[in-house]
Motif scaffolding. Sequence first.
Motif, short mmCIF file in Angstrom:
data_model
loop_
_atom_site.label_atom_id
_atom_site.label_comp_id
_atom_site.label_asym_id
_atom_site.label_seq_id
_atom_site.Cartn_x
_atom_site.Cartn_y
_atom_site.Cartn_z
N ALA A 142 -6.79 4.74 1.32
CA ALA A 142 -5.95 5.91 1.57
C ALA A 142 -4.78 5.96 0.59
CB ALA A 142 -5.44 5.89 3.01
N VAL A 143 -4.17 4.82 0.30
CA VAL A 143 -3.08 4.77 -0.68
C VAL A 143 -3.60 5.18 -2.06
CG1 VAL A 143 -1.46 3.24 -1.90
CG2 VAL A 143 -1.73 3.05 0.59
N VAL A 144 -4.76 4.64 -2.43
CA VAL A 144 -5.36 4.96 -3.74
C VAL A 144 -5.67 6.46 -3.81
CG1 VAL A 144 -7.38 4.60 -5.22
CG2 VAL A 144 -6.25 2.65 -4.13
N ALA A 145 -6.31 6.99 -2.78
CA ALA A 145 -6.66 8.41 -2.78
C ALA A 145 -5.42 9.29 -2.87
CB ALA A 145 -7.47 8.75 -1.53
N TYR A 146 -4.39 8.97 -2.09
CA TYR A 146 -3.15 9.75 -2.11
C TYR A 146 -2.49 9.67 -3.49
CZ TYR A 146 1.28 11.75 -0.63
OH TYR A 146 2.38 12.55 -0.51
N GLY A 147 -2.45 8.47 -4.04
CA GLY A 147 -1.87 8.32 -5.38
C GLY A 147 -2.64 9.13 -6.41
N ASN A 148 -3.95 9.00 -6.41
CA ASN A 148 -4.77 9.72 -7.39
C ASN A 148 -4.69 11.23 -7.21
OD1 ASN A 148 -6.17 7.73 -9.20
ND2 ASN A 148 -6.69 6.87 -7.22
N GLU A 149 -4.67 11.71 -5.97
CA GLU A 149 -4.55 13.14 -5.70
C GLU A 149 -3.23 13.70 -6.21
OE1 GLU A 149 -5.02 13.46 -1.48
OE2 GLU A 149 -7.14 12.88 -1.56
N ASN A 150 -2.24 12.84 -6.32
CA ASN A 150 -0.91 13.29 -6.75
C ASN A 150 -0.57 12.87 -8.17
OD1 ASN A 150 0.63 14.61 -4.36
ND2 ASN A 150 -0.59 12.97 -3.46
N GLY A 151 -1.60 12.54 -8.95
CA GLY A 151 -1.38 12.27 -10.38
C GLY A 151 -1.01 10.85 -10.74
N PHE A 152 -1.25 9.91 -9.84
CA PHE A 152 -0.94 8.51 -10.11
C PHE A 152 -2.25 7.72 -10.10
CE2 PHE A 152 2.65 10.42 -7.90
CZ PHE A 152 3.65 10.24 -8.84
N PRO A 153 -2.82 7.47 -11.27
CA PRO A 153 -4.13 6.81 -11.34
C PRO A 153 -4.05 5.31 -11.03
CG PRO A 153 -3.29 7.18 -13.54
CD PRO A 153 -2.31 7.82 -12.59
N ILE A 154 -4.02 5.02 -9.73
CA ILE A 154 -3.96 3.62 -9.32
C ILE A 154 -5.31 3.21 -8.73
CG2 ILE A 154 -1.47 3.65 -8.92
CD1 ILE A 154 -2.09 3.80 -5.90
N SER A 155 -5.56 1.93 -8.76
CA SER A 155 -6.81 1.38 -8.23
C SER A 155 -6.51 0.65 -6.93
CB SER A 155 -7.42 0.41 -9.24
OG SER A 155 -6.61 -0.75 -9.35
N ALA A 156 -7.58 0.21 -6.28
CA ALA A 156 -7.42 -0.60 -5.06
C ALA A 156 -6.68 -1.89 -5.39
CB ALA A 156 -8.77 -0.89 -4.43
N ILE A 157 -6.95 -2.44 -6.57
CA ILE A 157 -6.25 -3.66 -6.99
C ILE A 157 -4.76 -3.38 -7.14
CG2 ILE A 157 -5.99 -5.33 -8.88
CD1 ILE A 157 -9.07 -5.06 -9.26
N ASP A 158 -4.41 -2.22 -7.74
CA ASP A 158 -3.00 -1.85 -7.89
C ASP A 158 -2.32 -1.72 -6.53
OD1 ASP A 158 -3.31 -1.60 -10.69
OD2 ASP A 158 -3.79 0.53 -10.54
N ALA A 159 -2.98 -1.03 -5.60
CA ALA A 159 -2.40 -0.81 -4.27
C ALA A 159 -2.23 -2.13 -3.52
CB ALA A 159 -3.26 0.16 -3.47
N ALA A 160 -3.22 -3.00 -3.60
CA ALA A 160 -3.13 -4.29 -2.94
C ALA A 160 -2.03 -5.16 -3.55
CB ALA A 160 -4.48 -5.01 -2.99
N GLU A 161 -1.93 -5.11 -4.86
CA GLU A 161 -0.89 -5.89 -5.55
C GLU A 161 0.50 -5.34 -5.21
OE1 GLU A 161 0.23 -9.05 -8.20
OE2 GLU A 161 -1.58 -8.59 -7.08
N LEU A 162 0.63 -4.03 -5.16
CA LEU A 162 1.90 -3.43 -4.79
C LEU A 162 2.26 -3.83 -3.36
CD1 LEU A 162 4.31 -1.60 -5.31
CD2 LEU A 162 2.87 0.35 -4.65
N GLN A 163 1.29 -3.79 -2.46
CA GLN A 163 1.52 -4.21 -1.08
C GLN A 163 2.02 -5.65 -1.04
OE1 GLN A 163 -1.91 -5.18 1.21
NE2 GLN A 163 -0.95 -4.59 3.14
N ARG A 164 1.35 -6.52 -1.78
CA ARG A 164 1.73 -7.94 -1.81
C ARG A 164 3.18 -8.10 -2.27
NH1 ARG A 164 1.98 -12.33 -4.96
NH2 ARG A 164 1.34 -11.37 -6.91
N HIS A 165 3.56 -7.36 -3.30
CA HIS A 165 4.92 -7.46 -3.82
C HIS A 165 5.94 -6.85 -2.86
CE1 HIS A 165 4.13 -9.41 -7.60
NE2 HIS A 165 3.15 -8.57 -7.83
N LEU A 166 5.58 -5.74 -2.20
CA LEU A 166 6.50 -5.15 -1.22
C LEU A 166 6.74 -6.11 -0.07
CD1 LEU A 166 5.17 -1.48 -1.13
CD2 LEU A 166 7.41 -2.24 -1.99
N ILE A 167 5.68 -6.77 0.38
CA ILE A 167 5.84 -7.76 1.46
C ILE A 167 6.70 -8.92 0.98
CG2 ILE A 167 4.61 -9.48 2.85
CD1 ILE A 167 2.29 -7.41 3.00
#
Length: 123
Positions: free
Chosen positions: A38-63
Amino acid sequence: MNAQAVTRLLERLVADETFAVGLVEAVGGRQGEAAIEAVVAYGNENGFPISAIDAAELQRHLIADAELLEGDLDDDDLDAVAGGVLVGMGFDPLQVRRAAEQALAKSLGRSGNTALDGFIKQW
């Protein structure tokens, strides 16, 4: 990690409450891989070409940054995130956290650290 896309996405999350609320609503009650997608889809729909790896890594860093702010990291974890990815990208972790808390409160009618930590951990 597509650092440029992640940086732009974070900038938009901090600056645009409507975008942040949209992300919270896109994730909704999803958890694990479904939330990542869902994070990847929302990002991509809004012009942010992120992957599942990007979203998971961002989550890890936010935590990790949240735990760093709360003082919940042991020495090994602290060494692993020294400076934090958000700081390295030019973001104040407190600023990102406040923006996320506001979006969560507006979208779900919940606020506070527990609600935000739960949301970040679910995706």
